[in-house]
Scaffold this active site. Structure first.
Site: not given
Ligand code: NAP
Length: 262
Positions: A140, A153
């Protein structure tokens, strides 16, 4: 049964993983779908069998459960038809670090980090032995941006990027392709699960466009594919400045700025 390599996709019940399943089926690849929701995967599998004629196996699995994960590792290790592994399953936990529990963090790491590393480790020796195969890892852009405050995350996704880059160094000479895909915000259920209204975000990409772009990067054998980044030279410059530091790390003395002052 297809003559092309089968593709095992984690997190294939919805979102990015279900679109990867659709696109690889349309390319004529048999599929192995992995996620927890069997009913959703069964209905996707039936549609793809009917529309494309490929074989689709469904493996209901909770990748945070060690025994479940071990079963998928074994399948990846032993099923010689599988030639592409898409490590896509992933989650985002709500809130900031101060509000997150240790258990939630451990579970996130189990899914976003441990499962990715273990499944890659199950695939790599067989792929290297065969001199072919591909591992696609969903990282990501958050993994490049501690400023976003999505810390754990983002840290898991920085791991996935590093893992992919390192595996590329080790496996490319043996004929194995490794790709890290770095989406930015993409319209899937991941946001609902994290208690974020996706409509409150700007610049959200359609999931079909994201996967189609990632597959263009896959076909070009790109090491790192960032579908939303308009100017690829920005990534190249970032990576070049990282590499420029490498020859300078081996020093017997600390840098001048760390020398004790008189
Ligand atoms: P999503 O719509 O929430 O789908 C996640 C998938 O992972 C689902 O199929 C889910 O299926 C599966 N999954 C979740 N927990 C699991 C578990 N414990 N065991 C097995 N499977 C599990 O998410 P997405 O947006 O498609 O995300 C896919 C990947 O892209 C993730 O790695 C994510 O971090 C990354 N990504 C997404 C975005 C975005 O904005 N959407 C941006 C950057 C990166 P079940 O619930 O059936 O298990």
């Amino acid at each position: 049964m297809s003559t092309k390599r089968a593709v095992l996709i984690t997190g294939a019940s919805t979102g990015i993983g279900s679109v990867y399943a659709d696109r690889f089926a349309r390319r004529g690849h048999d599929l192995v779908l992995v996620a927890r929701d069997k009913a959703r995967m069964d209905s996707l599998a039936e549609r793809l069998r009917n529309e494309t004629g490929v074989d689709v196996d469904v493996l209901p699995t909770d990748l945070t459960e060690p025994l479940d994960l071990e079963r998928v590792e074994q399948r990846v290790r032993e099923d010689g038809r599988i030639g592409v592994l898409v490590n896509n399953a992933g989650a985002l936990i709500p809130g900031g670090f101060l509000g997150q529990s240790g258990d939630d963090i451990a579970k996130l790491i189990a899914l976003n980090v441990t499962a990715v590393a273990r499944l890659s480790n199950a695939a790599a020796p067989r792929f290297a032995e065969a001199g072919e195969g591909a591992i696609v890892n969903l990282a990501s852009v958050v993994g490049l941006a501690p400023e976003m405050g999505i810390t754990v995350y983002g840290a898991t996704k920085a791991f996935v990027l590093f893992l992919s880059q390192g595996l590329r160094v080790e496996l490319a000479p043996k004929g194995v392709y490794v790709q890290a895909v770095l989406p930015a915000a993409t319209r899937t259920e991941i946001w609902d699960h994290a208690g974020i209204d996706v409509n409150s975000l700007s610049g959200v990409m359609d999931v079909g466009k994201l996967v189609d772009a990632a597959l263009i990067g896959f076909d070009r054998r790109e090491p790192v594919t960032i579908p939303p980044l308009p100017d690829a030279t920005q990534w190249n410059a970032f990576d070049a400045s990282r590499q420029a530091m490498l020859p300078n790390f081996a020093q017997t003395e600390p840098a001048e700025r760390y020398q004790p002052t008189a």
